[in-house]
Scaffold this motif. Sequence first.
Motif, mmCIF file in Angstrom:
data_model
loop_
_atom_site.group_PDB
_atom_site.id
_atom_site.type_symbol
_atom_site.label_atom_id
_atom_site.label_comp_id
_atom_site.label_asym_id
_atom_site.label_seq_id
_atom_site.Cartn_x
_atom_site.Cartn_y
_atom_site.Cartn_z
ATOM 1 N N ASP A 5 40.795 -80.637 24.487
ATOM 2 C CA ASP A 5 41.597 -79.987 23.586
ATOM 3 C C ASP A 5 41.349 -78.289 23.691
ATOM 4 N N ARG A 58 41.615 -76.119 21.632
ATOM 5 C CA ARG A 58 41.048 -75.560 20.435
ATOM 6 C C ARG A 58 39.576 -75.875 20.456
ATOM 7 N N THR A 107 42.772 -84.260 15.639
ATOM 8 C CA THR A 107 43.896 -83.020 15.796
ATOM 9 C C THR A 107 45.140 -83.380 15.963
ATOM 10 N N ALA A 108 45.567 -84.556 16.178
ATOM 11 C CA ALA A 108 46.962 -85.142 16.404
ATOM 12 C C ALA A 108 47.062 -86.274 15.792
ATOM 13 N N LEU A 116 55.363 -77.391 19.500
ATOM 14 C CA LEU A 116 54.136 -77.177 20.370
ATOM 15 C C LEU A 116 54.782 -77.456 21.859
ATOM 16 N N ARG A 142 55.406 -78.553 25.341
ATOM 17 C CA ARG A 142 55.222 -80.099 25.647
ATOM 18 C C ARG A 142 54.160 -80.138 26.879
ATOM 19 N N ALA A 167 56.405 -82.767 19.898
ATOM 20 C CA ALA A 167 55.290 -82.473 18.959
ATOM 21 C C ALA A 167 55.645 -81.242 18.271
ATOM 22 N N ALA A 213 53.796 -78.474 14.957
ATOM 23 C CA ALA A 213 52.369 -78.334 14.138
ATOM 24 C C ALA A 213 52.579 -78.595 12.887
ATOM 25 N N THR A 259 47.058 -79.637 12.304
ATOM 26 C CA THR A 259 47.287 -81.005 13.111
ATOM 27 C C THR A 259 48.530 -80.885 13.731
ATOM 28 N N SER A 260 48.346 -81.539 15.018
ATOM 29 C CA SER A 260 49.789 -81.933 15.848
ATOM 30 C C SER A 260 50.469 -82.987 15.590
ATOM 31 N N PHE A 292 52.945 -85.841 16.976
ATOM 32 C CA PHE A 292 53.627 -86.340 17.951
ATOM 33 C C PHE A 292 54.712 -87.278 17.442
#
Lengths: 631, 631
Positions: free
Chosen positions: B354, B356, B368-369, B392, B394, B405, B407, B412-413, B415
């Motif tokens: 990731d 991040r 995170t997602a 976000l 792709r 997706a 944010a 947090t992402s 999807f």
Amino acid sequence: MRRSIATVSLSGTLEEKLRAAAAAGFDGVEVFDNDLVASPMPPREVRGLAESLGLGLDLYQPFRDFEGVDDARLERNLRRAEAKFALMVELGVHTLLVCSNASESAIDDDARAAAQLHRLAETAAPFGVRIAYEALAWGSRVDDYAHSWRVVAEADHPSLGVCLDSFHILSKGDDPAGIRGIPGEKIFFLQLADAPHMAMDVLQWSRHHRCFPGQGGFDLTAFTGHVLAAGYTGPLSLEVFNDVFRASDPRRTAADALRSLSVLEDALSREQDGPGGDGAAPTGARPAVTLTRLPDPVEPAGYAFVEVAAEEDSAERVRAVLAALGFEHTRDHRSKPVQMWRHGATRILLNSADPRLGHTWSGDAAATALGIAVADPDGAAHRAERLLAPPLPRRRDPSESRLHAVAAPDGTSVFFCPAGAVEGDSWLEDFSAPAAQGLRRGSATPLTGIDHVGLFQPFDHFDEASLFYRSVLGLEPAQNLELAAPDGLVRSRALTRPDAALRIALNASVLGRGFQADAAGGAQHIALGCGDVFAVAQAMGEGGVATLRISDNYYADLASRTDLSPAIRERMREHGILYDRAGDGEFFHFYTPMLDGRLFFEVVQRKGGYDGYGAANTPFRMAAQRAERSQ
Amino acid sequence: MRRSIATVSLSGTLEEKLRAAAAAGFDGVEVFDNDLVASPMPPREVRGLAESLGLGLDLYQPFRDFEGVDDARLERNLRRAEAKFALMVELGVHTLLVCSNASESAIDDDARAAAQLHRLAETAAPFGVRIAYEALAWGSRVDDYAHSWRVVAEADHPSLGVCLDSFHILSKGDDPAGIRGIPGEKIFFLQLADAPHMAMDVLQWSRHHRCFPGQGGFDLTAFTGHVLAAGYTGPLSLEVFNDVFRASDPRRTAADALRSLSVLEDALSREQDGPGGDGAAPTGARPAVTLTRLPDPVEPAGYAFVEVAAEEDSAERVRAVLAALGFEHTRDHRSKPVQMWRHGATRILLNSADPRLGHTWSGDAAATALGIAVADPDGAAHRAERLLAPPLPRRRDPSESRLHAVAAPDGTSVFFCPAGAVEGDSWLEDFSAPAAQGLRRGSATPLTGIDHVGLFQPFDHFDEASLFYRSVLGLEPAQNLELAAPDGLVRSRALTRPDAALRIALNASVLGRGFQADAAGGAQHIALGCGDVFAVAQAMGEGGVATLRISDNYYADLASRTDLSPAIRERMREHGILYDRAGDGEFFHFYTPMLDGRLFFEVVQRKGGYDGYGAANTPFRMAAQRAERSQ
């Protein structure tokens, strides 16, 4: 009297709470049920720890929704209670707080409630446990102390008494004088909490906004006086729920808490011995209780000095402002790089050797000490230390006068100086004529002294600081004000001598944000009084220091809402002078630029008995400072 | 409809506020008097800036304590008003908000108030200014909209109408249906604010706790429906005073604000066109207004996956827990170091690439997602983007499926995955059989899926996150809960699908303190449902992962208040299983240890329709985590 605090008033684990209460000097604690349930320590270990700390476990609390239930529920509730009694035996706690039933399903029948509480007391007795029954302000049937006492009287069991809680009684506006009618031996426990006056749901008010005695709006001296008059001899115990305390260092909270009880006991003791008092309660004979008596309150005569610490670049800016305001550099400290700047009787010390410089902040100028002129410096320092103010090491050099000083919660040093000291006297002897190169001679301005000092506080410790300055310096707090600054709300509270000899303004950012709170410790200002604000602004400008520029729109608005003449308004606009009015009183004031993002000066002129601080102008001052900063 | 926001709803200088409103996409603003007075910008510059930003200046506000005064005061008030009219001409604002007199001295005489407002309107007309008269909930004489309309009707001047503010009307429990009786052309302005239900002084409630529509407890869809039915065609304007917004980034607040209006307009538009609706107001003909219509709400079928990002050491701990819970490492991403772990239909992705990682946090494991299974991923993503959710980028590799997706406010992402995807389908194609060394095979456990995900939010953005997840994922918010954790209060709010297909729990520290909030972003957990919590705990232990140890005192307390058998309680104690009950429903749950101070797993078993989250146990879980951490 014995002093206790509920563990729910402190943050952390049960162990941390016990250690904090003991360190502050409490005699005992109330154990909050959830704190014990959450603790990894078995009950016997908790008891052992408390014993080793010299703390009594004075109460277990709360036990809820017991009385006024149907028969099946009663049996379940008794089983639930027995489990707690067994636990209390292990803990060595002898009193259980039972609060009045707050559930919708409670049955409205005093005889039933009394009979059930009798059963509970009967069940408790073999465990050596007493039941203290408390009326919650939001109890569904029993919600005032008179009612709880009627039920307890009807139940008539030696192991059953009442618990009185100042919040539950005063929040509803009940008259506490009726407490005197309750036999003292039936008051099993006393819980004290103050709270600011707020028109809100009493349950939310109670859960979030309680504070320590003297920090809110209730008259806890009168309240506690009634309870003592009834003959109560148990602990004075603080049960305070507060969002901030829940999240703060419990050692600091415990010290703040104990200070509040000292102030309360001192006030009670003075009331007893006051004119017409004979140490006995008005209703006659009552058991003797020993109340903490502090040294007499101080009555400050004013500021002996304000000390500013600054490293060289910053110090140069401070000197420029002082000189432009007509201060003169008259003396230097004999052994330290501290300059004395004087204007008439007004003294500002400029310290470039403060040990905190470069540590807790960047070296920017900051007001680090207040010299308070008092008749009896030793007594004042002694009182401050009894109020848990940490004494500061005295200045060491034996040739130097030994001023007493304590640290305020915000880190400010508070020095007690003999009132009426003139040059040639006492601490001033530590200063000699200045080195020639340091001397500056400003033009004469009509300054009259230090009007007030404004100190920014961390939001969490606002009430603590307020109680500290109030109790240590003998000041009266005004109502809190909330001001909308560009970066968020600012809370402000003035503390003053009744004779206005000393004024301190405490400010805090409500959510701890904004540039005012950015600098370590937050913005501070020294406000100088004067007889002609225009003359001072003019002289300061001629001395090379411009005033803080206020928006032209402010003066357009002033035109729409005042009768100030266009000529006056134009002079005000030129000098950035702001205006406020209250009744017949008027207030004119201006600011210097911010020095290094933290310290600034204000010059104020009061007319016609104006007693405020121009709070309505604070948003415009802050907006101007913010604009200045972003340039 | 035209969308506006009051500058007082945003933090900063007037210029910053205007730029933030424009950036979010607002059409106009209400200029707050103090913001203009504090601004260094002359009025004509403000007007020019607004024009260059494409913003209208829709209202100037407020003008206070005008009507119901004696004759001398009236003349002064008119002078004060004329100055503001002149200012408004410079600004190019055509409507002035006049709020009802809130001073003690207001005269209780509608005829006088009407005559004075007529004078005001007559004075305003030559300036091209209209007067919008608003009843403050705390007005001393006029305090409800019906009364303000009576006064306006009596005053009978074309330049005089009413301003309606949802807070002033709904906070008092007034029935907004009566608004339909006001001619639409006499409703000069509409201000919208929501607020949580609070039993407190209405002035304090209004000043500190307003929030954007959909974030509080008022039914603003119904309210606004009445105003539109009356024929109002002006702006929908947000006037929200809130301690947090006053201190937050105004650009973020403005986006949150515009999202709330989009949701409101969408709801109004759907109500119009709903069954029985014909697009016209119930009272018949009304002016056409265009309401923003969003793509249809999504109806998530559940979690397609939850993605955890972790660097190698942390990832190893996550893998150990997953394996012990019976997850298998079934696939690897074709081009990235992302492992898929599966248990039945439940998928957890473990991402050690990731971007991040190592930037916004230390590399500790973090969820995170969220992969949300929806019938129409394109539609869901389109709706999310219309709700100002930042899309976000792709996933780039052309061989990979292109999941949409966005944010969330907490980073947090989210999807959107096609519902019902099985292996061999769509995005799962991006994953192939794993490298042998990555494979682990856990023992079988009766897990049933992801029950909920708990995400810690920064306190300031709790309501924003709540509105985001609610509107983007079609969830219903539950009431806020406040839980006393060892380090302070924690606020918690669950968001669920009506069919419980998707649950999210948002948590925040009330003052932003405590170890739960310490880690960047705060603690998170993934809760897995199961049919036999004891079997899962047993298997997890055999797999080498102990459960979070809960205090023995908790089980003693459980004995006192439940009928659970000693054998069951002992097994619960062994495995750290907690218990809650609501009606006939029961809840058993346990936790894994905290992984790296931020992420932990929970396993829950719901019985008998239990629909909560075991909130009563949260303080004990947090105390246990704190004890674990201090070891």
